[in-house]
Each structure stands twice: as structure tokens, then as C-alpha cells.
Scaffold this motif. Structure first.
Motif, PDB file in Angstrom:
ATOM      1  N   GLN A  44       0.843  -1.172   0.000  1.00  0.00           N
ATOM      2  CA  GLN A  44       0.000   0.000   0.000  1.00  0.00           C
ATOM      3  C   GLN A  44       0.887   1.233   0.000  1.00  0.00           C
ATOM      4  N   SER A  45       0.269   2.409  -0.005  1.00  0.00           N
ATOM      5  CA  SER A  45       1.046   3.642  -0.014  1.00  0.00           C
ATOM      6  C   SER A  45       1.768   3.823   1.315  1.00  0.00           C
ATOM      7  N   GLY A  46       2.853   4.602   1.287  1.00  0.00           N
ATOM      8  CA  GLY A  46       3.609   4.868   2.495  1.00  0.00           C
ATOM      9  C   GLY A  46       2.777   5.446   3.625  1.00  0.00           C
ATOM     10  N   PRO A  47       1.952   6.479   3.363  1.00  0.00           N
ATOM     11  CA  PRO A  47       1.138   7.041   4.441  1.00  0.00           C
ATOM     12  C   PRO A  47       0.167   6.031   5.054  1.00  0.00           C
ATOM     13  N   VAL A  48      -0.428   5.164   4.234  1.00  0.00           N
ATOM     14  CA  VAL A  48      -1.351   4.151   4.756  1.00  0.00           C
ATOM     15  C   VAL A  48      -0.596   3.178   5.650  1.00  0.00           C
ATOM     16  N   ASN A  49       0.564   2.714   5.191  1.00  0.00           N
ATOM     17  CA  ASN A  49       1.348   1.790   5.996  1.00  0.00           C
ATOM     18  C   ASN A  49       1.852   2.440   7.281  1.00  0.00           C
ATOM     19  N   ALA A  50       2.215   3.716   7.202  1.00  0.00           N
ATOM     20  CA  ALA A  50       2.657   4.436   8.395  1.00  0.00           C
ATOM     21  C   ALA A  50       1.523   4.537   9.413  1.00  0.00           C
ATOM     22  N   ALA A  51       0.309   4.771   8.919  1.00  0.00           N
ATOM     23  CA  ALA A  51      -0.848   4.832   9.815  1.00  0.00           C
ATOM     24  C   ALA A  51      -1.111   3.475  10.454  1.00  0.00           C
ATOM     25  N   LEU A 159      13.501   2.399  11.519  1.00  0.00           N
ATOM     26  CA  LEU A 159      13.841   3.032  12.796  1.00  0.00           C
ATOM     27  C   LEU A 159      12.598   3.451  13.565  1.00  0.00           C
ATOM     28  N   ASP A 160      11.570   3.919  12.855  1.00  0.00           N
ATOM     29  CA  ASP A 160      10.310   4.249  13.530  1.00  0.00           C
ATOM     30  C   ASP A 160       9.721   3.006  14.195  1.00  0.00           C
ATOM     31  N   GLN A 161       9.738   1.889  13.478  1.00  0.00           N
ATOM     32  CA  GLN A 161       9.239   0.638  14.045  1.00  0.00           C
ATOM     33  C   GLN A 161      10.088   0.201  15.233  1.00  0.00           C
ATOM     34  N   GLN A 162      11.407   0.393  15.134  1.00  0.00           N
ATOM     35  CA  GLN A 162      12.297  -0.022  16.209  1.00  0.00           C
ATOM     36  C   GLN A 162      12.066   0.783  17.491  1.00  0.00           C
ATOM     37  N   VAL A 163      11.872   2.081  17.350  1.00  0.00           N
ATOM     38  CA  VAL A 163      11.593   2.904  18.522  1.00  0.00           C
ATOM     39  C   VAL A 163      10.279   2.464  19.171  1.00  0.00           C
ATOM     40  N   ALA A 164       9.237   2.322  18.368  1.00  0.00           N
ATOM     41  CA  ALA A 164       7.935   1.913  18.904  1.00  0.00           C
ATOM     42  C   ALA A 164       8.005   0.516  19.518  1.00  0.00           C
ATOM     43  N   GLY A 165       8.689  -0.407  18.832  1.00  0.00           N
ATOM     44  CA  GLY A 165       8.769  -1.773  19.327  1.00  0.00           C
ATOM     45  C   GLY A 165       9.533  -1.883  20.637  1.00  0.00           C
ATOM     46  N   HIS A 166      10.627  -1.139  20.753  1.00  0.00           N
ATOM     47  CA  HIS A 166      11.397  -1.211  21.994  1.00  0.00           C
ATOM     48  C   HIS A 166      10.717  -0.455  23.136  1.00  0.00           C
ATOM     49  N   GLU A 167       9.950   0.574  22.821  1.00  0.00           N
ATOM     50  CA  GLU A 167       9.146   1.217  23.862  1.00  0.00           C
ATOM     51  C   GLU A 167       8.113   0.236  24.407  1.00  0.00           C
ATOM     52  N   GLU A 168       7.486  -0.514  23.506  1.00  0.00           N
ATOM     53  CA  GLU A 168       6.512  -1.529  23.920  1.00  0.00           C
ATOM     54  C   GLU A 168       7.175  -2.605  24.775  1.00  0.00           C
ATOM     55  N   THR A 169       8.312  -3.115  24.313  1.00  0.00           N
ATOM     56  CA  THR A 169       8.992  -4.182  25.040  1.00  0.00           C
ATOM     57  C   THR A 169       9.486  -3.710  26.398  1.00  0.00           C
TER      58      THR A 169
END
Length: 212
Positions: A44-51, A159-169
């Protein structure tokens, strides 16, 4: 504003912990299977995937702070799948990233999260729990969106996923260390938290450098 709406929707979704944090059960209806595919479909488009990533991160954060911090089954599922996601995402980054810093970070994720996974295995067995062997829809969606990212956007998405994932963990580990009901897993969570904090700090530093 869009971020606030995403967080509000995610919090409501997390209360039921329905589709986003479960694997599809056998015998699901065609409608359920279609919904799952739509939720995690790559390309899908970048903005959709980012959302989608933002929604998934908010759901994960809420889950980690509530059920994951108290229920051993939920802790085991999220800890093991979190490590699995990190290892798989690192493999994608090692192949696709053109940044030496990001590649080095991905290598560290592979080594450290493999070690964390191996440390948890005997404790999970001793606790009488069964570790998951597949990712849930939410984390698979992260991987799908990472694979679908353009070359120009790849490092940012990772990197956005990594920040969010490590905050969750980090929330999961600190929460279970305080509220969990299995002594050995609580000790493991407390021991793991500083390592996760170090990963988070590094991911944020790389994220800031990439943004600059």
C-alpha cells in the motif's frame, strides 16, 4: 490530530485485544480472513502503511501496559513474538538498508534478541507455558510494511518501528518485573529491561540522526 485519533482508536481496540494481537484461528469466516489480509497487506502507499504501524504500536503499548504486565501467558506471547519480530526485521534491514549505522544496529538486534530468546526458552518451559512459533497479525503487519517501504523511506520506516517496538517491550518487561506472578520470569524481565533501554536509546539516536 491524526496521531491523536489513531491513539484513541488504538486504545479502544486494545481493550478487547481482538484481531490485532492474535493469530487467526482455524475455521475463520471468509470475512474475517479478508479483514486480516486488509489489515496487513503489503504494497500500500507509504502514508497508509505508516498509519497502520502507528495504530499497531499504540495497540501494542496498551497491551504491554495492561494484560502483558500481569498475565504470564500474555507476557510469554509478547516477549517471544517481540524477539521473533526483531530478528526478522533485522534480517530485512541487513539486506535492504544502505546505511552502515542501520546495518550495524540490525546486526546488534540479531545477536541480542537471539540471546534473549534463548534465555527465555527454559524459563518458559519450566513455567509450564508454550512459546508461540509464529508472529501475530500485528507484528506480521509491521514486517509486511517494512518490506513494502521504498528504498528512500526504508531506514525511516525501520527506525520508527524499532523505537515503537522497543518502547513496547520496555513497558512489558518493567511491568511484568513488577506485577508478574512467576518469580523466574519476573527476574528475567527485570534483567532484560536495561538491555531493551539501551536498544531504545540507540534506535532514537539513529532516528534523530536520520531526521537531521
Amino acid at each position: 490530530m491524526r496521531r491523536a485519533l489513531l491513539l484513541a482508536a488504538a486504545a479502544a481496540t486494545a481493550l478487547s485485544l481482538a484481531a490485532c494481537n492474535k493469530r487467526p484461528a482455524e475455521g475463520n469466516t471468509a470475512e474475517a480472513n479478508t479483514a486480516a489480509m486488509n489489515a496487513t497487506a503489503p504494497g500500500q502507499s507509504g502514508p497508509v502503511n505508516a498509519a497502520q504501524d502507528a495504530m499497531g504500536a499504540a495497540v501494542g503499548a496498551t497491551s504491554a501496559a495492561t494484560v502483558g504486565a500481569r498475565d504470564t501467558d500474555a507476557f510469554v506471547q509478547n516477549a517471544v513474538e517481540g524477539n521473533m519480530y526483531e530478528i526478522k526485521a533485522a534480517a530485512i534491514a541487513a539486506e535492504r538498508s544502505t546505511s552502515a549505522d542501520v546495518k550495524a544496529f540490525a546486526k546488534m538486534m540479531t545477536v541480542d534478541h537471539t540471546a534473549l530468546q534463548n534465555q527465555l526458552k527454559p524459563l518458559i518451559t519450566k513455567a509450564g507455558k508454550t512459546a508461540p512459533t509464529e508472529l501475530d497479525q500485528r507484528r506480521q503487519g509491521f514486517l509486511d510494511n517494512l518490506k513494502a517501504a521504498s528504498a528512500a523511506d526504508f531506514n525511516k520506516v525501520y527506525l520508527d518501528q524499532q523505537v515503537a517496538g522497543h518502547e513496547e517491550t520496555l513497558t512489558l518487561m518493567k511491568g511484568y518485573a513488577e506485577h508478574g506472578d512467576n518469580a523466574e520470569l519476573k527476574a528475567a524481565a527485570a534483567k532484560t529491561a536495561p538491555k531493551v533501554q539501551a536498544h531504545l536509546d540507540k534506535a532514537k539516536a539513529l532516528q534523530a540522526k536520520a531526521g537531521a
